[in-house]
Design a protein around this motif. Sequence first.
Motif, PDB file in Angstrom:
ATOM      1  N   THR A 150       0.978  -1.177  -0.078  1.00  0.00           N
ATOM      2  CA  THR A 150       0.045   0.131  -0.056  1.00  0.00           C
ATOM      3  C   THR A 150       0.930   1.307  -0.038  1.00  0.00           C
ATOM      4  O   THR A 150       0.727   2.274  -0.623  1.00  0.00           O
ATOM      5  N   HIS A 151       1.885   1.247   0.820  1.00  0.00           N
ATOM      6  CA  HIS A 151       2.819   2.358   1.035  1.00  0.00           C
ATOM      7  C   HIS A 151       4.189   2.336   0.101  1.00  0.00           C
ATOM      8  O   HIS A 151       4.528   1.171  -0.369  1.00  0.00           O
ATOM      9  N   PRO A 193      -7.647  -2.215  -3.439  1.00  0.00           N
ATOM     10  CA  PRO A 193      -8.184  -2.299  -2.020  1.00  0.00           C
ATOM     11  C   PRO A 193      -9.142  -1.284  -1.599  1.00  0.00           C
ATOM     12  O   PRO A 193      -9.079  -0.204  -1.912  1.00  0.00           O
ATOM     13  N   PHE A 252       3.417   8.180  -6.218  1.00  0.00           N
ATOM     14  CA  PHE A 252       2.018   8.730  -6.460  1.00  0.00           C
ATOM     15  C   PHE A 252       1.323   7.504  -7.451  1.00  0.00           C
ATOM     16  O   PHE A 252       1.847   7.292  -8.431  1.00  0.00           O
ATOM     17  N   TYR A 271       1.391   6.625  -1.434  1.00  0.00           N
ATOM     18  CA  TYR A 271       2.073   7.404  -0.708  1.00  0.00           C
ATOM     19  C   TYR A 271       3.441   7.512  -0.049  1.00  0.00           C
ATOM     20  O   TYR A 271       3.860   6.162  -0.073  1.00  0.00           O
ATOM     21  N   GLN A 306       5.052   8.160   3.589  1.00  0.00           N
ATOM     22  CA  GLN A 306       4.965   8.856   4.837  1.00  0.00           C
ATOM     23  C   GLN A 306       5.708  10.047   4.999  1.00  0.00           C
ATOM     24  O   GLN A 306       7.094   9.865   4.931  1.00  0.00           O
ATOM     25  N   ARG A 341      -1.910   9.271   0.728  1.00  0.00           N
ATOM     26  CA  ARG A 341      -2.493   8.184  -0.224  1.00  0.00           C
ATOM     27  C   ARG A 341      -3.631   8.894  -1.231  1.00  0.00           C
ATOM     28  O   ARG A 341      -4.409   9.520  -0.480  1.00  0.00           O
ATOM     29  N   ASN A 342      -3.634   9.077  -2.565  1.00  0.00           N
ATOM     30  CA  ASN A 342      -4.707   9.662  -3.112  1.00  0.00           C
ATOM     31  C   ASN A 342      -5.683   8.509  -3.426  1.00  0.00           C
ATOM     32  O   ASN A 342      -5.863   8.009  -4.431  1.00  0.00           O
ATOM     33  N   ASN A 343      -6.639   8.320  -2.225  1.00  0.00           N
ATOM     34  CA  ASN A 343      -7.759   7.324  -2.222  1.00  0.00           C
ATOM     35  C   ASN A 343      -8.563   7.728  -3.375  1.00  0.00           C
ATOM     36  O   ASN A 343      -9.196   6.818  -4.007  1.00  0.00           O
ATOM     37  N   SER A 344      -8.992   9.219  -3.672  1.00  0.00           N
ATOM     38  CA  SER A 344      -9.692   9.317  -4.618  1.00  0.00           C
ATOM     39  C   SER A 344      -9.338   8.746  -5.987  1.00  0.00           C
ATOM     40  O   SER A 344     -10.108   8.505  -6.935  1.00  0.00           O
ATOM     41  N   TYR A 354      -7.593   6.117  -6.609  1.00  0.00           N
ATOM     42  CA  TYR A 354      -7.522   4.865  -6.561  1.00  0.00           C
ATOM     43  C   TYR A 354      -9.222   4.332  -6.994  1.00  0.00           C
ATOM     44  O   TYR A 354      -9.308   3.371  -7.507  1.00  0.00           O
ATOM     45  N   LYS A 355     -10.190   5.219  -6.458  1.00  0.00           N
ATOM     46  CA  LYS A 355     -11.617   5.176  -6.917  1.00  0.00           C
ATOM     47  C   LYS A 355     -11.790   5.264  -8.306  1.00  0.00           C
ATOM     48  O   LYS A 355     -12.520   4.620  -8.748  1.00  0.00           O
ATOM     49  N   TYR A 386       2.395  16.004  -9.589  1.00  0.00           N
ATOM     50  CA  TYR A 386       1.179  15.292  -8.722  1.00  0.00           C
ATOM     51  C   TYR A 386       1.343  15.687  -7.482  1.00  0.00           C
ATOM     52  O   TYR A 386       0.235  15.747  -6.610  1.00  0.00           O
ATOM     53  N   GLN A 394       1.755  19.004  -1.587  1.00  0.00           N
ATOM     54  CA  GLN A 394       1.840  18.464  -0.061  1.00  0.00           C
ATOM     55  C   GLN A 394       3.345  18.171   0.183  1.00  0.00           C
ATOM     56  O   GLN A 394       3.930  18.211   1.240  1.00  0.00           O
TER      57      GLN A 394
END
Lengths: 257, 286
Positions: free
Chosen positions: B27-28, B77, B230, B233, B235, B240-243, B245-246, B277, B281
């Motif tokens: 994930t990371h 995920p 990207f 994410y 740390q 993490r750009n969850n949007s 992934y959706k 991207y 942040q």
Amino acid sequence: MVDYKPNEMMTIAAARALKNDDVCFVGIGMPSAAANLARLTHAPDIVLIYESGTLATKPNVLPLSIGDGELCETALTTVPVPEMFRYWLQGGRIKVGFLGGAQIDKYANLNTTVVGPYDKPKVRLPGGGGAPEIATSCGEIFIIMAQGKRSFVDRLDFVTSIGHVSGGDSRARLGVKTKGPTKLITDLALFEPDAQSKEMTVVSLHPGVTREQVQDNTGWPVKFAAQVAETPPPTARELEVLRELHARTNRAHSEAA
Amino acid sequence: MARISSLSEAIKDAVRDGDTVALEGFTHLIPHAAAHEIIRQGRKRLTLIRMTPDLIYDQLIGMGCVDRLIFSWGGNPGVGSLHRLRDAVENGWPQKLELEEHSHAAMANAYEAGAAGLPCAIFRGYIGGDMPKVNPKIKRVICPFTGEELAAIPAHRPDVAVIHAQRADKAGNVMIEGVLGVQKEAVLASKRSVVTVEQIVEDFGPRSLNAVILPHWTIQHVVAVPGGAFPSYAQGYYARNNSFYKKWDDIARERDTFLAWMKTNVLEKGPEAFAQYTRKQRAAAE
């Protein structure tokens, strides 16, 4: 009486199954919602472990993935993934494992691998992940799954992780010393294994749910316990905490970077 | 000895057609930018290893780089299926994909065994299920001391490991923080390795006495690719750009929308796009 959805009843019933002193291995999705609801209501000291290595994590929003930064930042510590599976899971340090799946049978064996034949799948599912060893290494297993004839099936297309295998003492005969599935929480009812046959048996119906409804959404003839209770409906507090958790989560996951 | 390289040099040198490649990240710190470079350089016939193949493996598979996948959980995920992975398995598009399927415990043990120089991993697992029926590499061994039957699978020994980390120093030592996954094991199990990092610093400065560090002599190439994980994410740098992934669910669902997205966002771009991207942040973090 407060208005609620069957899915909310399911998550709340699953949360209630967890105790304050449990150490729980949590999967993404409904198990994660239930485990965190427990932590935010009656079980503030519960230890939640995600397979990404985060020990005793206290996320403010539900993670979308098993290793979101939120889990790591709020954890007591984060260990490497091989350590997670070797020392913590295989080492027997986890009391309750929470699983779901695409298909379940009456002995609570689970399929998360494939629908149809393995070599010519109708639907290729994500696969086992941690489940095969979670199912045998955790002290006991809770399963949370919405009911339906396509998911509650007489015969699994593939056994990804075992429950009570073919019933009776078949699990123990494989050399497995842990209890296996002790609770199956659905959107209609709560099942527990029969003491002898180990078949998952309805012990409680959620408010307003009939036996016929449970049968209509199950692919095998359902067994009901001698005494079937009615699940207490969600309290206002349980619903409020669950809905706030989901609202926070949705806000966090729709933010663009 | 680690060389500080450009991404195209590093991939050209380390990743060859037909290689077994582990691009790891739980994930990371998933090495998206490095994988895009593999796609741009048109690598073929790869065997990919990964515990949790997600979007970037969907892209490598959909672009025809992959013959074989060794994995334990392949999905987006919290979102759903990997449509390109499914299309390859269910319909053979763009080519057939052979699967070697394991559990997470097996994969983690196999990386650890590889890092430890052992031929196989031994663990308590795969009891009672169907996985051993479809994967002939899952065997049983008997403990010579207790008689307990245990599972054994071959150690992972990739030709090359590709990972992303937060920082490297000038000598090419690499430091990783947060969710660690199996990256250290993957690098130590592999013949070659490429590590992309957010930053190359003069010196790591004050740190935990037990910081997770891969020494420079375990790595071939270190490449600075800010934002290189990207939409996964890093740390301390970006979330993490969850949007995204959706959104991937829609992009990858059909072949034509997938190919169009790959053309615009991978084939016609370079690693410097990743800095863009994550610019906001990262600026706040550095």
